[in-house]
Structures are given as C-alpha cells and as structure tokens.
Enzyme design. Structure first.
Site, PDB file in Angstrom:
ATOM      1  CB  CYS A 185       2.196 -19.594  18.854  1.00 16.39           C
ATOM      2  SG  CYS A 185       3.843 -19.870  18.192  1.00 16.39           S
ATOM      3  CG  ASP A 229      -6.882 -44.646  52.673  1.00 19.91           C
ATOM      4  OD1 ASP A 229      -6.947 -45.863  52.872  1.00 19.91           O
ATOM      5  OD2 ASP A 229      -7.588 -43.813  53.259  1.00 19.91           O
ATOM      6  CB  CYS A 254      33.569 -45.339  53.476  1.00 16.06           C
ATOM      7  SG  CYS A 254      32.439 -46.643  52.950  1.00 16.06           S
ATOM      8  CG  ASP A 258     -10.394 -45.457  53.893  1.00 12.77           C
ATOM      9  OD1 ASP A 258     -10.246 -46.636  54.226  1.00 12.77           O
ATOM     10  OD2 ASP A 258     -10.261 -44.497  54.672  1.00 12.77           O
ATOM     11  CG  ASP A 302      -7.620 -41.203  55.818  1.00  9.01           C
ATOM     12  OD1 ASP A 302      -6.652 -41.567  55.131  1.00  9.01           O
ATOM     13  OD2 ASP A 302      -7.918 -41.731  56.898  1.00  9.01           O
ATOM     14  CB  CYS A 344       6.707 -19.516  21.744  1.00 10.81           C
ATOM     15  SG  CYS A 344       6.565 -18.385  20.362  1.00 10.81           S
ATOM     16  CB  CYS A 355      29.621 -45.080  49.895  1.00 10.14           C
ATOM     17  SG  CYS A 355      29.206 -45.690  51.535  1.00 10.14           S
TER      18      CYS A 355
END
Length: 822
Positions: free
Chosen positions: A81, A715, A11, A493, A711, A84, A14
């Site tokens: 190089c 985590d 709207c 963990d 894992d 560049c 916003c």
C-alpha cells in the site's frame, strides 16, 4: 556525519576553500576535507540527511568543484500500500549520501539519486531490508532480455507456488465456510462443527495469509502501520474471537467467525492477484520494445558473413541485414538501399527510405533491400535500451498529485486504527457485547483501503507512458503529463521544429543572356561535389532531383583547384564546353569584392530575400575577362507539412501559439504566416529564449502553464525554463540532447505529436481524477457503514479487494484512448 566525494581538487588551497564553503552552511558543526582521498566529511546534527547532502553538494559545486553523482534502481518486494512505499522512501532518504529517493508502488521499484560512493548501493538495500522489505538491484535488461550474469532471485516453498493457485486453494478451503450461510437463506442448516471450521480457516489464515502477519509485524517494529497491519489485526481478531467463543461455549454449536477471517484473507489475496495481472498489462508497451531487437546478428568478418550472438557484436562491425529481418544494432548504412519500418519505435506508420549514410535504429524491420550497416551503438547505449530506461524511470517517478496522496496515506492507517478502536469502544459501551463490538471493529479495519489510494495515480501513469511510447512520445518526467494538461501557451522554435531543419533549393534565377537553369545548376553542383555544407547538399539534391527516367541528370564536369573561402563561398576551375573557366559560388558581399555586376538579377534576388530565403550567386571570374554573372540560387527551409495543421488544432482548443526564432525577421514572419501564427519573436539568442519563456509564464494567471517545443540542441535553456519542454528528435544526435533536457521527446520529429501529447495528458488527468474519486469514495462511504455495523467483515473484505481491482482496471481503460488525427 556524511562523507562526500570531491573531484577537481589539486592542492591544499583547494581543500581549504571547500572546507570553508562547507563550514558556512547552516547547522554544520564540523567539516574536514582530505585531499589525498578526495573526500569531505560534514557533521550537522540537527539537519536531515538528505537536506545536508543536497546543501553540501551545492556548496562544493558553487566553490568550483565536482561532486560525482549516480542513480540506483532497486526492485522492492513486499510493498502492499501507499504507507509501505512511503516507509521505504523515508528509509532510503535517511541513508547518508542520498539526494532523493522515489518509490513507486505500482512498479514495485525505487529510484535513488545519490553521491557516487562505492558501497552505497549495498547500504541502500540494507536500509530497505531494515524497514521490513526485500530489495535487489533492478535488472536493467536490454531489449534482448536479462543479462546472463544478472543476479536471479529464486523463490522457494509457498512463494514458488503461482499466485493464482494459492488464491484457488484458499478459495477451496473457504468455500465450505461460506456455503452454510447460503443454506440459511434456503432454510437449510449446513453449518459445520466448530472443529471443522477451525481446521479449514486456520490454514487459510496462517499459510495463505501469513504474509500479512509477517509484513505487519515488520511494519510495527519499524514504528509504522500499513495495509498489512489492518488485515492482520482484523482477521487475527476474528479468528481469535472465534477460538475464545468456542472455548467458552457449552452448547456445542456457538456462533463463530472463522468464515470472516478465511474469506477476508481469500478476497484480499484475490484482489492482489487481479491487481498484479492488471499491472503486468500496463507494462506491455515496454515488453514490446524489449522484444524488438533480435538475439543474433550477421556480421561480416574478413568479407564473409558470420552469425554471432548480439553480445559479441562490437562497435564498428559491419552487419548485414537481409530483407524482412530486424536490424540488430543502431548504425549507419554503408551499402544498399531499402525501406525500413520503424513504427514500433517512432510511431511512424509508413516505412522510411534508407540509403548510404542514413542512420538506422536497432529493432526496425528492413524492407525489400539488402543493407550493410556499420554498428554505432550497442547494448545499453542503443536507442531502444535508452527508451526503455527512460520510460521505466518515468513510470517509477512520482507526479505532484501523487505526492499529495502520499501525505494523506501516511496518516491514513493510524486514523483507521483509531476509528476501529473507537468503534469497538462505542459498541461495547452501548451493551452490544464483546463479540459484536469486535466484529464491527474488524469490519472497519478490513474495509479501509490504502491500496487503492496508492495505486490511483501510478497505475494510470504507467499506462499513459506505455501508450505514449507506442505513439512515438517519450515521457521522461512524470510531472510533464500532469503539467501539460494545464498548458495555455505553446511556444515553438522555428528551425528543425516547424521546419525540417534542412535547407532546400527553392529557386534558380538566370539572366537573359546567361546559361539555362539546368546548366547553371550543373555548374554549381560541380563546385559543391563532396562538400558537407548544408547549402551544398541542397544544390546536389536539387541537381539529382531534376532528373527523370527519360532525362537522367547531366554528368558533372570535372573540376580542379577547388578552394573554400571562409565565410564567402567556393571557387574552382571547371572544363565547360571544352573551355576551362574559373567559377565562384558564394555570398553577395563576396560578389561585390569580385566586382561582379548583379543588377540583372538583383530585384528578383531581393524579392527572394524578403521571403526569408538565403541567396547565393554564381559567377564566371576567369582571369583576363570581366566577371560575368551566371545565376543566383535561393535557399529556404520550408515549413513541415504538418506544422500548419498542428497550429490550427492547438488554436482551435483555445491555446495561444508563439514563434520564438533566432532567424531574421523576414524568415520568421514568412514562416509564421505560412503556419498561422500571429505572435512572432525573431532574432532571439538561446539565452534570450529562456528569458522570453519566463516572461510568458509570468504573464499567465495561476494554474496555467507554458510549453516550449524545440529541437533539443540549441533550445535547451528554453526547454528547461518552460513548465513543459517538448523536444523534437533528430537522427544527427539531437535525440540525446532532447531526452535529457525536455520532459517529453517527440521521436517521430513531427509537430503533430504536440497535439497528441496534450490530448493524452488530458485523458490521463481525467483518469487519475476518476481513480482518486473511487479510492476516496470506497473509504468515505465504507468506513462509516462499517462503524455503524451495516457491513460484515466478509463484505468489507470484498469491497477492499474490489477497490484496488477497480482502480487498476480503470487505469487500463486508458489503453483504449485514440490519438487525434490531423
């Protein structure tokens, strides 16, 4: 002015909120938001484009809306190089909408993070072309090779001639110019006439060395200087001086320098050819991955096998894989049992047993059995394609040390040009004459080597990331390898990292007057048949595993009225010994609610709980009779076989190992004792893990870093908070999270990969330091010698070519690195 896409506005309110947020940014003079087109236009004359894009995007997202982003990979042609690559990077960063641009000299690629604007990729290509280079979208071919619709980039004219042949032709033309110098050493006069010298040298300079003049002119027009400028100025000055001396000479045999111009061009081209060959070897690991998946698949259509190109296979298709064939798709086994060799993907040397329900990866080799696999991922979404993309992106990314080298390279060429001018003025002022002063200045221009500086780090990282991929270590972030060698603390963990993450039945306890352990296990398995609960799977696996060839598993009695009681357990009726009985399997509190007397096994169950194990109870709760305890079961998630070895190896290197777990203190301390860790933090929630990692970082002196191993699922905050995150891959989807959270992913799911990763990171760091030493040494030693007149242009050109070859060759030696054995 920059235009940003904004998603989520519904709207005018916003739009107004976004506009107010943008106007608050420092330097913004005007901001307007269009709700219909979902865009925001921002103007800030004194702010750099990339900085304005990043700050405006952050402001919009902070206001609660989304700024869609994208990533474009470009193949860039013509970079020679570090100057560049720096120029291309700056050109891309100036394009409105670009958040970050990273250019890698070794891979000749650019990775650009930008706003998801429709025409931005074309604008990026135009910006590169304006900077004096050619660019096109990188062909992100999947493992089967380029897409048939991918654009092709054909070379014409001299560019179509292989580089090696061009070098050979240039050498053949230059050889007659060098041979007279060898004849002088033997007392022979083989010097060619000036006309023949010019005839031989000019094609080498203008045809085979023309690229340096074209690229140098583009660089100068763009207001910068690079290696091409140095080579073009040096060889052009030697050639022009020779023409001038020939024109002014009356003797017929003046001392000319055509051979210097021709030989320098030949040597530089030879060095570039060798460098390109070496760089192709660094991509061998990716080529091996890309070649893994077959081009065709046997698909079951209406129950009949049909051979189809892989592009015609759809998600959900049933694919038949015969013994010895490579799996063409990622999927799950529906029928058949076999062993699958995944060594080229995960680095695991032994084939892995696969059966119905198990996940398989495309590119793996099927063993002895016929498998029917349901395709779950194809093309760009397959495991191999994702690995190839991530490794390629890691190779194109820049490590922090490379960013420092780039800052040096940005001023390197102008400084060399100034030193060459100073050399010319000094020798001329001292009365050496114009030819001598010019040749010494040419030597300074030619000996300078920004190429070696630009290649020292990325060439080594390319080899390291490819080597890591072969060992089942996926490098997502180039800085992870650099930070990993400085790690002082490794935080682990527990579940899924140091343990397998799959509960197992570790003990079955029965009262003296109760059933046998085998009978109790059969009754529990009957209640759990068909359940997907991890503890149910552990019971069923234990009941099946208790069988032997001489004593097959007892058949499960029929059950009726099965009912899961949320948070408590499961109950049902079982016809045992022709007598229907109502059984309950579940937690201790539920047994208390059912008035089950557990005193006969309580002490033994408490002992199991003290070891951090989960205890379930089985009771007969048939109506019309008192509840009777039948058995208790202790479940645990034991340490992986490699966990204790890994911890011991890390501690032997002086690293501090810490266990961070969300599990109860009993389970955490029991596991820590089993693997050899003394510092334990238990009952830590995910958000608490990241705070704990931050505390560990603050406790270390400057220069030391913290690595977190998890894992990759729950985590994620801790992996992101650590200096280096290492994620353990899982077939249940954890791999996806791991790839996008941590700097490194351990594809084998083996904690020993942490030891290998640290060893590889340290070997990579040593190789980078060696390369940077040689790159700087060539320049620090060579330039003063050239200024003093102790190096001829030919020797200087040879040294310049040799420096790049040495750096890349030294990086390739990293491929001989051997991973530490457990």
């Amino acid at each position: 002015m920059i235009t940003l896409p904004v998603h989520g506005m519904t709207c005018a309110s916003c739009a107004g909120r976004v506009e107010r947020a943008l106007k608050k940014l420092p330097g913004v003079t005007q901001a307007s938001v269009n709700l219909a087109t979902e865009t925001a236009a921002v103007e800030a004359p004194g702010v750099a484009m990339a900085e304005l894009t990043a700050s405006a995007s952050a402001a919009i997202e902070k206001a609660g809306y989304e700024v869609p982003r994208s990533e474009t990979a470009l193949a860039v042609e013509g970079m020679t190089c570090a100057s560049c690559s720096g120029r291309v990077e700056r050109a891309l960063a100036k394009v409105p909408g670009v958040l970050q641009a990273r250019v890698n000299l070794a891979t000749q690629e650019a990775l650009v993070d930008h706003l998801a604007l429709p025409d931005l990729p074309e604008t990026l290509i135009a910006a590169v072309q304006k900077a004096g280079y050619e660019a096109h979208p990188r062909d992100d071919a999947g493992p089967t090779g380029p897409s048939p619709t991918a654009p092709t980039h054909r070379r014409t004219g001299l560019a179509a001639v292989p580089e090696g042949w061009q070098v050979l032709l240039a050498a053949l033309l230059s050889a007659p110019l060098v041979l007279p110098m060898l004849g002088d050493l033997l007392g022979r006069h083989w010097m060619l006439a000036p006309l023949w010298q010019a005839v031989l040298a000019t094609p080498v300079l203008l045809i085979f060395g023309g690229r340096f003049f074209v690229a140098g002119a583009k660089a100068l027009r763009a207001g910068t200087a690079n290696m091409d400028v140095l080579v073009a100025l040096g060889t052009g000055a030697a050639w022009g001086l020779s023409l001038a001396l020939w024109w002014r000479d009356d003797t017929g045999m003046p001392h000319l320098y055509f051979e210097s111009a021709a030989v320098v061009i030949t040597l530089v081209r030879f060095g570039k050819w060798m460098e390109a060959r070496a760089k192709r070897q660094t991509l061998a690991a990716l080529d091996a991955l890309q070649a893994l998946r077959p081009a065709t698949a046997t698909v079951l259509r209406k129950g009949q096998p049909v051979h189809l190109p892989i592009a015609q296979v759809k998600k959900g298709d049933l694919v038949q894989v015969k013994p010895g064939e490579r799996l063409p798709v990622d999927g799950r086994v529906l029928e058949g049992r076999s062993h699958v060799d995944e060594s080229l993907i995960t680095g695991e040397s032994l084939p892995v047993a696969k059966g119905p329900g198990d996940a398989v990866t495309g590119g793996a080799v099927n063993g002895e059995g016929l498998l029917t696999v349901q395709a779950t991922a194809l093309g760009a979404e397959s495991q191999i394609a994702r690995i190839v993309r991530l490794v390629a992106n890691a190779q194109a990314a820049k490590a922090p040390i490379q960013q420092q080298v780039d800052r040096v390279s940005a001023v390197f060429v102008p400084v060399v040009m100034a030193l060459a001018a100073l050399t010319f003025i000094g020798w001329w002022w001292s009365g050496a004459g114009l030819p001598t002063a010019t040749i010494h200045a040419v030597s300074v221009l030619v000996i300078a080597c920004p190429c070696a500086l630009g290649l020292a780090t990325p060439a080594t990282l390319m080899v390291a990331s490819g080597l890591a991929a072969r060992r089942g270590l996926l490098v997502r972030d180039a800085s992870a390898l650099e930070h990993l060698r400085d790690v002082a603390v490794v935080a682990f963990d527990k579940t899924g990292t140091l343990t397998a993450g799959q509960p197992r039945l570790l003990a079955t306890l029965t009262p003296a007057a109760g059933p046998s352990e085998g009978e109790a296990l059969t009754l529990a398995a009957a209640l759990q048949a068909g359940s997907e609960h991890p503890l149910a799977k552990a019971v069923l696996a234990a009941q099946a595993g208790a069988a032997s060839p001489s004593a097959p598993p007892a058949p499960l009695p029929p059950t009726t009225g099965l009912r899961a009681v949320a948070g408590r357990g499961v109950t049902g009726q079982i016809a045992h010994a022709a007598v229907p009985r109502t059984l309950a399997l579940g937690s201790g509190p539920w047994m208390a609610e059912l008035a089950v007397d557990r005193s006969a096994l309580q002490a033994a169950a408490d002992a199991q709980a003290a070891l951090g194990r989960t205890v379930s109870w089985l009771a007969d709760v048939s109506p019309g009779q008192p509840p009777a305890l039948l058995a208790s079961f202790a479940f645990g998630d034991p340490a992986r076989a490699e966990s204790a070895t890994t911890v011991a190896a890390l501690q032997a290197q002086g690293l501090r190992c810490v266990l961070i777990s969300g599990d109860n203190p009993g389970a955490a301390h029991h596991l820590a004792q089993a693997v050899g860790i003394t510092e334990v933090h238990a009952e830590v929630r995910p958000e608490g893990k990241s705070a704990l990692v931050a505390e560990l970082k603050e406790s270390l002196p400057p220069g030391q870093r913290v690595a977190m191993v998890g894992d990759g699922i729950n985590d994620a905050p801790a992996l992101a908070a650590a200096d280096v995150g290492l994620a353990m891959a899982h077939v249940d989807g954890g791999t996806d999270v791991a790839m996008h959270t941590a700097g490194l992913t351990l594809l084998r799911g083996n904690p020993w990969g942490v030891v290998e990763a640290i060893a590889l990171a340290r070997a990579t760091g040593r190789k980078i330091r060696q390369n940077l030493f040689w790159a700087f040494a060539y320049n620090v030693v060579g330039i003063p010698l050239a200024m003093l007149g102790l190096l001829s242009p030919m020797v200087a050109g040879g040294a310049m070519a040799l420096s790049s070859v040495c750096v890349v060759s030294n990086a390739l030696w990293l491929g001989r690195w051997k991973a530490p054995a457990p």
